[in-house]
Enzyme design. Structure first.
Site, PDB file in Angstrom:
ATOM      1  N   LYS A   1       0.839  -1.202   0.000  1.00  0.00           N
ATOM      2  CA  LYS A   1       0.000   0.000   0.000  1.00  0.00           C
ATOM      3  C   LYS A   1       0.876   1.255   0.000  1.00  0.00           C
ATOM      4  O   LYS A   1       2.096   1.176   0.213  1.00  0.00           O
ATOM      5  CB  LYS A   1      -0.921   0.007   1.220  1.00  0.00           C
ATOM      6  CG  LYS A   1      -0.198   0.043   2.564  1.00  0.00           C
ATOM      7  CD  LYS A   1      -1.170   0.003   3.718  1.00  0.00           C
ATOM      8  CE  LYS A   1      -0.408   0.030   5.056  1.00  0.00           C
ATOM      9  NZ  LYS A   1      -1.315   0.070   6.216  1.00  0.00           N
TER      10      LYS A   1
ATOM     11  N   ARG B   1     -10.525   0.796  15.799  1.00  0.00           N
ATOM     12  CA  ARG B   1     -10.340   1.578  14.582  1.00  0.00           C
ATOM     13  C   ARG B   1     -11.238   1.041  13.474  1.00  0.00           C
ATOM     14  O   ARG B   1     -12.028   1.778  12.893  1.00  0.00           O
ATOM     15  CB  ARG B   1      -8.855   1.551  14.171  1.00  0.00           C
ATOM     16  CG  ARG B   1      -8.478   2.539  13.110  1.00  0.00           C
ATOM     17  CD  ARG B   1      -6.994   2.497  12.833  1.00  0.00           C
ATOM     18  NE  ARG B   1      -6.543   1.205  12.289  1.00  0.00           N
ATOM     19  CZ  ARG B   1      -5.315   0.996  11.824  1.00  0.00           C
ATOM     20  NH1 ARG B   1      -4.412   1.959  11.866  1.00  0.00           N
ATOM     21  NH2 ARG B   1      -4.981  -0.191  11.355  1.00  0.00           N
TER      22      ARG B   1
ATOM     23  N   TYR C   1      18.165  29.410   7.015  1.00  0.00           N
ATOM     24  CA  TYR C   1      16.997  30.191   7.404  1.00  0.00           C
ATOM     25  C   TYR C   1      16.864  30.271   8.920  1.00  0.00           C
ATOM     26  O   TYR C   1      17.064  29.281   9.630  1.00  0.00           O
ATOM     27  CB  TYR C   1      15.720  29.553   6.847  1.00  0.00           C
ATOM     28  CG  TYR C   1      15.500  29.738   5.373  1.00  0.00           C
ATOM     29  CD1 TYR C   1      15.427  31.010   4.811  1.00  0.00           C
ATOM     30  CD2 TYR C   1      15.327  28.635   4.539  1.00  0.00           C
ATOM     31  CE1 TYR C   1      15.199  31.182   3.456  1.00  0.00           C
ATOM     32  CE2 TYR C   1      15.096  28.793   3.181  1.00  0.00           C
ATOM     33  CZ  TYR C   1      15.038  30.075   2.639  1.00  0.00           C
ATOM     34  OH  TYR C   1      14.807  30.240   1.304  1.00  0.00           O
TER      35      TYR C   1
ATOM     36  N   MET D   1      13.691  23.765   0.994  1.00  0.00           N
ATOM     37  CA  MET D   1      12.951  22.955   0.035  1.00  0.00           C
ATOM     38  C   MET D   1      13.871  22.112  -0.835  1.00  0.00           C
ATOM     39  O   MET D   1      13.577  20.950  -1.121  1.00  0.00           O
ATOM     40  CB  MET D   1      12.082  23.843  -0.862  1.00  0.00           C
ATOM     41  CG  MET D   1      11.201  23.063  -1.828  1.00  0.00           C
ATOM     42  SD  MET D   1      10.260  24.118  -2.946  1.00  0.00           S
ATOM     43  CE  MET D   1       9.166  24.947  -1.801  1.00  0.00           C
TER      44      MET D   1
END
Length: 365
Positions: free
Chosen positions: A35, A135, A260, A308
């Site tokens: 999955k 669940r 940063y 990023m």
């Protein structure tokens, strides 16, 4: 030349980890859980590598199952969250998808299909029990009646698997796992049914819970499901290596800041390498200063906030480092769980949140 950030996927390591899972439960069959794009590794390539040695696969939803079928995978595929609509039951019959039945809506879908005579091939069903995780699944007192109801349904295959899921199997010796096992065994007493209880942690640490089927997932990709080391962990082989290269090197004086927010201040005159990998490539945004990273196979530390597209690394103590030198973010010699720990998360999240931006290079197909 393309950007050098790549995820190297070792398919022989994947097969080795599956064989380990299979060997730990020799009286069971092991379904391969692929999955979430095979936990970020690429569902179709991973399933193709495993198909000759596995009896079946498991995914979360029908969309993931159809992707495998369109990719050429022919083995049965279990839908762990069951059908989301009446129409998906028909699709499951056509494509040999196995259905997890875990609520009364699912039962109603099957009854509709039976009533309208829409199913041409018998459905293979798994029946989910809530043994304490709260669940998914029917309550234990419902299981016997629903099992018999499914068995008497003309469109359902006789061979029904009753399954549950552990909440704390990754904690060795945890008492709640024993409670769940006892709850499960009591609920199925006298049914003579096939069973499935174990995920990766269950396979590795709870042999008394090995059922007819086990569902290894995370361990197939070479990472331990345990917070504390277990005796089998060392035999797992990392499947993914996230790698990149140094693109700049500079000297930083004591007291100067990097990155940063000026979150890293040099405590001495330092050498800083910039690496072309960042949170846009799946490297965790919340990785702390000091997170380990390998530069030229030597351990270094993250220095400054993750950007990023780039990170900065303190390479002061590792000798000569130059533009183009190799960097390993995680892999064989740097477990993904260790990086996850420094980032306040778990290896599962780092794997499954891997974006498509880094090229995936498959080896040992």
């Amino acid at each position: 030349m393309s950007r050098p950030t790549q995820a190297i996927i070792d398919l022989e390591a994947l097969r080795s980890n599956y064989r380990l899972a299979d060997s730990l439960a020799p009286q069971s069959q092991s379904i391969a859980v692929v999955k979430a794009n095979a936990y970020g590794h690429g569902a179709v390539p991973c399933a193709k590598a495993l198909e000759p040695i596995v009896p079946a696969f498991a995914v979360a939803s029908i969309d993931e199952a159809i992707e495998l079928r369109e990719g050429g995978i022919r083995k049965p595929i279990l839908l762990l969250e069951g059908p989301f609509s009446f129409g998906e039951v028909q699709i499951a019959s056509e494509h040999e998808f196995w259905l997890m039945i875990e609520n009364h809506n699912h039962l109603a879908f099957i009854e509709q299909c039976e009533h309208k005579k829409l199913i041409c091939k018998p459905l293979k069903c798994w029946l989910k029990m809530d043994s304490g995780m709260h669940r998914l699944g029917f309550m234990p007192f419902e299981i016997a009646a629903i099992y018999q109801k499914l068995k008497s349904t003309s469109i359902v295959h006789d061979e029904i698997v009753v399954a549950t899921h552990f909440a704390t199997a990754d904690v060795e010796g945890d008492a709640f796992v024993k409670e769940q096992i006892d709850c499960f065994n009591e609920a199925i007493s006298g049914l003579g049914c096939l069973t499935s209880l174990c995920n990766s942690a269950g396979v590795m640490a709870w042999p008394q819970a090995h059922g007819s089927w086990n569902r290894p997932g995370f361990m197939l990709y070479g990472a331990s499901p345990f917070e504390l080391p277990q005796h089998n962990d060392k035999t797992l082989q990392s499947v993914m290596t996230l790698q990149s290269k140094v693109i700049s090197v500079r000297n930083v004086k004591k007291g100067e800041a990097v990155g940063y927010g000026k979150t890293w201040i040099a405590q001495r005159d330092s050498r800083i390498a910039t690496v072309t990998v960042g949170y846009g490539d799946g490297y965790p945004r919340h990785a702390k200063n000091g997170t380990p990273i390998l530069v030229n196979n030597q351990r270094c530390k993250l220095a400054g906030r993750v950007s990023m597209d780039m990170i900065t690394v303190d390479v002061t103590d590792v000798g000569s480092v130059n533009i183009g030198d190799d960097v390993i973010c995680w892999g064989k010699d740097l477990p993904i769980n260790e990086v996850a720990h420094y980032s306040g998360t778990i290896g599962y999240e780092l794997m499954t949140r891997m974006p498509l931006r880094p090229s995936r290079i498959y080896i040992n197909a």
